[in-house]
Design an enzyme around this catalytic site. Structure first.
Site, mmCIF file in Angstrom:
data_model
loop_
_atom_site.group_PDB
_atom_site.id
_atom_site.type_symbol
_atom_site.label_atom_id
_atom_site.label_comp_id
_atom_site.label_asym_id
_atom_site.label_seq_id
_atom_site.Cartn_x
_atom_site.Cartn_y
_atom_site.Cartn_z
ATOM 1 N N TYR A 254 66.206 8.227 82.058
ATOM 2 C CA TYR A 254 67.342 7.424 82.502
ATOM 3 C C TYR A 254 68.291 8.267 83.356
ATOM 4 C CZ TYR A 254 71.809 5.040 82.501
ATOM 5 O OH TYR A 254 72.991 4.471 82.913
ATOM 6 N N ARG B 260 80.719 12.769 76.717
ATOM 7 C CA ARG B 260 82.181 12.639 76.688
ATOM 8 C C ARG B 260 82.626 11.189 76.526
ATOM 9 N NH1 ARG B 260 84.502 13.243 82.366
ATOM 10 N NH2 ARG B 260 83.510 11.202 82.373
ATOM 11 N N ARG C 257 78.310 -0.538 75.785
ATOM 12 C CA ARG C 257 77.215 0.220 76.404
ATOM 13 C C ARG C 257 76.763 1.330 75.469
ATOM 14 N NH1 ARG C 257 80.942 0.270 81.140
ATOM 15 N NH2 ARG C 257 81.475 2.387 80.480
ATOM 16 N N PHE D 284 80.748 22.091 97.181
ATOM 17 C CA PHE D 284 80.398 20.717 96.834
ATOM 18 C C PHE D 284 79.569 20.666 95.554
ATOM 19 C CE2 PHE D 284 77.401 17.188 97.030
ATOM 20 C CZ PHE D 284 78.211 16.101 97.335
#
Length: 417
Positions: A172, A219, A229, A289
């Site tokens: 997932y 978290r 969910r 980044f």
């Protein structure tokens, strides 16, 4: 005054917040000139800032044409994610939409105007996004279209099933984040700002995404529960409770924390891959980044480890701490020192009775071996008494002013993208 007390306990936060506010952030996030852009690209960057103020700054700091490619990549995946999140779309409509979404990139007039999601503008004005997609070089278009297709198929697969095994958890996370890491890595190489190996080594790129996604899932336990969910793998939590929601019950707090620690240990296994990946990067804007989210993630896991608050509210790192990480994580030695600091923090909190304690110690040992402190960054929080006194005086004089700083930084820390 509570804010003042927090800062007095972390005087380095004051220094870095002031440094950040007074222009230091431009060293990692230089301002982009949008006046020279065409109307379509300006619109896309406006949507980028509206849908992700957290990642917008680091995307706009990328060099050259890579910046536009990553901006469009983000918006395309944001549009796809908006379809997945929209509970008003029936499954028999949503599944084909997810499978076919990549094909809309080459359909100039396609848009979707029935979404109820907050980011629906990226679907309603998809023609602008797809137009700018088609304006990209073919090497970028091929990557974006391929990742969009694979992600849509993966999202559809998990619409009607929950995450059961740890293997499925990895699967997932691969679909929703690992593929993003793979796509970005291929874009980096396509831009020639990075070597071809960065885009070719999909295992390392996948780990970059999995580490971030698992951190967000860990978290966000309580928030996800409140919204119905479930992303924690059943294989793990079922050893601690009959239902995942039971972990939030006060009487189950001890086993809940043990479950939490096991999942954090699982996530930490990606850190060696993260360090290897970052060590290969050559371009400074690409390094910033990639590195900033990773150091935010390790700091977040350190804050969550063995912390009952995960099941009671929101656990987040301090704004000053986030700013320090953003400004420090500009080279591989600094990142290694940061990783070392936070895994040591976790190590000091490992309960001897925790079922995962041995595994946690083992993975920390492997991270230590790759990030032994040897640079000045390793001791960056050791301040002289004179500095501490000055910092406390500064805090007393300016705490009210500082309380208004850097809302975007907090959003960056909390972002679950």
């Amino acid at each position: 005054m509570e804010l003042l007390r927090k800062w007095l306990g972390h005087p380095e936060d004051i220094y870095h917040l002031l440094r950040f506010k007074m222009g230091g952030y431009r060293t990692v996030m230089p301002r982009m000139d949008t006046d020279s852009l065409g109307c379509g690209l300006r619109t896309c960057y406006r949507y980028l800032n509206q849908t992700s103020r957290s990642f917008a700054a680091v995307i706009q700091a990328l060099d050259g044409e890579l910046r536009h490619a990553v901006c469009i990549f983000y918006l395309v995946l944001r549009a796809l994610d908006t379809v997945e999140d929209d509970m008003s779309i029936p499954l028999d409509v949503k599944v084909p939409m997810l499978h076919e979404f990549h094909s809309h990139l080459y359909q100039p007039d396609w848009k979707y105007t029935e979404s109820k999601e907050k980011d629906r503008q990226v679907l309603e004005d998809f023609p602008t996004i797809s137009m700018e997609f088609r304006n990209l070089s073919k090497v970028y278009r091929d990557v974006i279209s391929d990742i969009c297709h694979k992600m849509g198929v993966g999202m559809a697969e998990f619409l009607e099933k929950k995450v059961d095994s740890q293997h499925e958890w990895d699967k997932y996370c691969h679909y929703v984040a690992g593929l993003v890491g793979i796509g970005l890595s291929r874009l980096f190489s396509a831009s020639e700002l990075e070597d071809s190996i960065v885009g070719q080594d999909t295992d390392l790129a996948n780990s970059m995404g999995l580490f971030l996604q698992k951190t967000n899932i860990i978290r966000d336990y309580l928030e996800d529960q409140l919204e119905g969910r479930e992303f924690w793998p059943r294989e793990v939590w079922s050893r601690y409770a009959k239902k995942l929601s039971d972990l939030a019950k006060p009487e189950n707090i001890d086993v809940a924390v043990q479950c939490l620690n096991e999942l954090i240990t699982n996530a930490l296994h990606h850190v060696p891959d993260v360090l290897t990946y970052l060590s290969r990067l050559k371009n400074q804007s690409v390094f910033n980044f990639c590195a900033i989210p990773q150091v935010m993630a390790i700091a977040t896991l350190a804050a969550c480890y063995n912390n009952q608050q995960v099941f009671r509210g929101v656990v987040k790192i301090r704004k000053g701490q986030a700013v320090t990480l953003m400004m420090d994580a500009t080279n591989i030695q600094a990142v290694k020192a940061i990783m070392y600091q936070y895994v040591e923090e976790i190590y000091q909190k490992i309960p001897s009775t925790d079922p995962s304690s041995n595994k946690t110690q083992q993975v920390i040992a492997s991270i230590r071996a790759m990030s032994l402190p040897g640079s000045p960054m390793a001791s960056r929080h050791h301040y002289s008494p004179i500095y501490l006194s000055c910092a406390m005086l500064l805090a007393a004089l300016s705490w009210q002013y500082l309380s208004t700083l850097s809302k975007a930084t907090e959003e960056y820390v909390q972002a679950g993208e």
